[in-house]
Design a protein around this motif. Structure first.
Motif, PDB file in Angstrom:
ATOM      1  N   TYR A 257      19.162  55.435  35.746  1.00 10.46           N
ATOM      2  CA  TYR A 257      19.170  54.298  36.669  1.00 10.46           C
ATOM      3  C   TYR A 257      17.904  53.759  36.815  1.00 10.46           C
ATOM      4  CZ  TYR A 257      24.037  54.839  38.200  1.00 10.46           C
ATOM      5  OH  TYR A 257      25.368  54.903  38.358  1.00 10.46           O
ATOM      6  N   ARG A 258      16.785  54.734  36.902  1.00  8.23           N
ATOM      7  CA  ARG A 258      15.386  54.254  36.952  1.00  8.23           C
ATOM      8  C   ARG A 258      14.944  53.287  35.724  1.00  8.23           C
ATOM      9  NH1 ARG A 258      10.577  54.784  39.935  1.00  8.23           N
ATOM     10  NH2 ARG A 258      12.071  55.121  41.763  1.00  8.23           N
TER      11      ARG A 258
ATOM     12  N   GLU B 194      16.745  50.094  35.824  1.00  6.36           N
ATOM     13  CA  GLU B 194      16.048  48.961  37.013  1.00  6.36           C
ATOM     14  C   GLU B 194      14.723  48.594  36.297  1.00  6.36           C
ATOM     15  OE1 GLU B 194      16.432  50.835  41.381  1.00  6.36           O
ATOM     16  OE2 GLU B 194      15.131  52.100  40.122  1.00  6.36           O
ATOM     17  N   LEU B 195      14.167  49.273  35.213  1.00  6.31           N
ATOM     18  CA  LEU B 195      12.728  48.717  34.654  1.00  6.31           C
ATOM     19  C   LEU B 195      13.193  47.745  33.523  1.00  6.31           C
ATOM     20  CD1 LEU B 195      10.877  52.234  34.233  1.00  6.31           C
ATOM     21  CD2 LEU B 195      10.562  50.343  35.897  1.00  6.31           C
TER      22      LEU B 195
ATOM     23  N   SER C  90       6.936  54.459  37.386  1.00  8.12           N
ATOM     24  CA  SER C  90       6.959  52.960  37.339  1.00  8.12           C
ATOM     25  C   SER C  90       7.287  52.539  35.887  1.00  8.12           C
ATOM     26  CB  SER C  90       6.086  52.391  37.941  1.00  8.12           C
ATOM     27  OG  SER C  90       4.935  52.723  37.777  1.00  8.12           O
TER      28      SER C  90
ATOM     29  N   ARG D 270      26.462  49.676  45.860  1.00  3.80           N
ATOM     30  CA  ARG D 270      25.708  49.085  44.575  1.00  3.80           C
ATOM     31  C   ARG D 270      26.044  49.505  43.243  1.00  3.80           C
ATOM     32  NH1 ARG D 270      20.021  49.776  47.338  1.00  3.80           N
ATOM     33  NH2 ARG D 270      20.929  51.929  47.675  1.00  3.80           N
TER      34      ARG D 270
ATOM     35  N   VAL E 152      23.677  50.081  41.202  1.00  3.86           N
ATOM     36  CA  VAL E 152      22.290  50.902  40.701  1.00  3.86           C
ATOM     37  C   VAL E 152      21.760  51.496  42.333  1.00  3.86           C
ATOM     38  CG1 VAL E 152      19.963  51.074  40.081  1.00  3.86           C
ATOM     39  CG2 VAL E 152      21.577  49.602  38.784  1.00  3.86           C
TER      40      VAL E 152
ATOM     41  N   ASP F 126      19.659  53.974  45.006  1.00  2.37           N
ATOM     42  CA  ASP F 126      18.185  54.117  45.490  1.00  2.37           C
ATOM     43  C   ASP F 126      17.329  55.311  44.551  1.00  2.37           C
ATOM     44  OD1 ASP F 126      15.629  54.132  46.569  1.00  2.37           O
ATOM     45  OD2 ASP F 126      16.273  53.839  48.907  1.00  2.37           O
ATOM     46  N   THR F 127      16.828  54.982  43.386  1.00  2.11           N
ATOM     47  CA  THR F 127      16.527  55.791  42.725  1.00  2.11           C
ATOM     48  C   THR F 127      15.287  56.608  43.606  1.00  2.11           C
ATOM     49  OG1 THR F 127      14.896  54.383  41.590  1.00  2.11           O
ATOM     50  CG2 THR F 127      17.018  54.856  40.528  1.00  2.11           C
ATOM     51  N   GLN F 128      14.357  55.779  44.361  1.00  5.24           N
ATOM     52  CA  GLN F 128      13.352  56.464  44.861  1.00  5.24           C
ATOM     53  C   GLN F 128      13.774  57.645  45.693  1.00  5.24           C
ATOM     54  OE1 GLN F 128      10.186  56.039  44.091  1.00  5.24           O
ATOM     55  NE2 GLN F 128       8.917  56.884  45.507  1.00  5.24           N
TER      56      GLN F 128
END
Length: 391
Positions: free
Chosen positions: A28-29, A32-33, A90, A154, A156, A158-160
């Motif tokens: 997922y991260r 997101e990127l 990141s 959602r 995606v 909350d990957t954090q």
């Protein structure tokens, strides 16, 4: 001493929980990127590539009574990787780097755990490995539940927050490692010398036993590869088909719960059906069910397919551990169990790289079709080996 197996079971639970939070969370991260789904195979492979190179050396260390440092170093590496993902993830390069560290720590923890289980009564190994892998499956169940908690409606999650949960799980595993080292056996049984070299461990195995060992390793490689790719590519399939993250987390949990259920009664199933026959049947069913994921299905139908896949995929791993433990010569169990993990990590490196190309050409659904084909080939090979042994 009577309580240490429970420490081992909870150690296995938190180890797998950390890993199975990160596997989909990293996917997922990456999305997101803004990365393409083809890159997910690279991220999955980064978890396995270094362990592939060092697994045999770690296995030799456990054969020589070095389980304690293996477990301790593995736990520390898991904590470092989890904190790294939480604080610095990141970019693609950072995701790859922390996945490498996580994969190496995971390997050390698993080899240490399996070496402990392999010391048990040979007559009860199917049940012992079934219970051990049941505990690991509990962690695999809990991992997707965090996606549900942090995803909601959602696409995606909350990957954090997911990486933070991984860090907590890794720290708990590190705490349990101290108890596992203190309570567990410190050395190999008296009178069972470890081979002087890795070469002797391999050459000292007869041809029939070697065929059994290699066949078990191949089954283990494909089965774990399928489980791993479900964890990595089901989120991408959800994004591609517009399935909410909470539903994807629920689907992953269904697969893991079914795997847990299959392992509770493993000893009884082996006694009724036979170990080799059960390996063939479960691998064939795995091929059928994983292949069905390539077809566009409503979420309830996907849940039913993943439940069947979970049962089938759950059987192969503990049974191949038993085959390797019983077929390996005295003093080489840690080495052969580590070679099994090397095969697993090779599959986790090569298979994602290959199916990443499939994803680029055909979409995410094609990944599951390709994996199903590999499982079918392995099931056929296991069936042929079984017939040859009987004939």
């Amino acid at each position: 001493m009577r309580r240490w197996p429970w420490v081992l079971l909870f150690h296995a639970l938190f180890l797998q929980l950390a890993a199975y939070i990160v596997r989909p969370a990293a996917a997922y991260r990456a999305l997101e990127l803004g990365l393409e789904p083809a890159f997910l195979g690279l991220i999955a492979a980064s978890f396995a590539v270094v362990p592939l190179l060092v697994a045999a050396l770690v296995g030799r260390a456990t054969d020589r009574g070095g389980e304690a440092p293996v477990l301790a170093i593995g736990a520390v590496m898991m904590v470092i990787a989890a904190l790294g993902l939480f604080l610095w993830s990141s970019s693609l390069a950072l995701l790859l780097f922390w996945n490498v560290i996580l994969g190496l720590g995971h390997l050390l923890g698993v080899i240490g755990q399996q070496s402990r289980v392999a010391r048990g009564d040979p007559a009860k190994l199917d049940s012992a490995f079934g219970l051990y892998t049941f505990a690991g499956s509990a962690g695999q169940v809990a991992g997707p539940l965090f996606i549900i908690a942090f995803g909601g409606g959602r696409i995606v999650p909350d990957t954090q927050a997911l990486f933070g949960a991984c860090a907590v799980s890794s720290i708990l595993m590190l705490v349990l490692t101290a108890g596992l080292i203190r309570r567990g056996p410190a050395a190999a049984p008296v009178g069972v010398p470890a081979p002087a070299s890795f070469r002797q461990a391999i050459s000292g195995t007869g041809p029939d036993a070697r065929r059994q060992l290699l066949g078990a390793m191949l089954v283990s490689m494909m089965v774990l590869g399928a489980v791993d790719l479900i964890a990595v590519y089901l989120p991408a399939l959800g994004v591609e088909r517009g399935i909410p993250a909470a539903a994807v987390g629920l689907l992953l949990a269904v697969r893991a719960v079914a795997t847990m259920a299959s392992r509770l009664f493993l000893g009884a199933m082996v006694a009724r059906i036979g170990r080799a026959e059960l390996i063939v049947a479960s691998t064939a069913l795995s091929a059928l069910t994983v292949g069905m994921l390539a077809v566009p299905l409503p979420v309830p139908a996907m849940a039913a397919v993943l439940a069947l896949a979970g049962v089938a995929l759950g059987i192969g791993q503990p049974l191949t551990m038993t085959v390797i433990t019983l077929a390996s010569p005295p003093g080489t169990r840690g080495t052969w169990l580590a070679l099994r993990l090397s095969a697993n990590r090779f599959g986790q490196s090569a298979i994602p790289a290959a199916v990443g190309l499939v994803a680029a050409a055909t979409g995410v659904g094609g990944v599951f079709g390709a994996v199903a084909g590999g499982l079918a080939l392995v099931a056929g090979g296991s069936w042929w080996q079984l017939r040859r042994r009987r004939g």
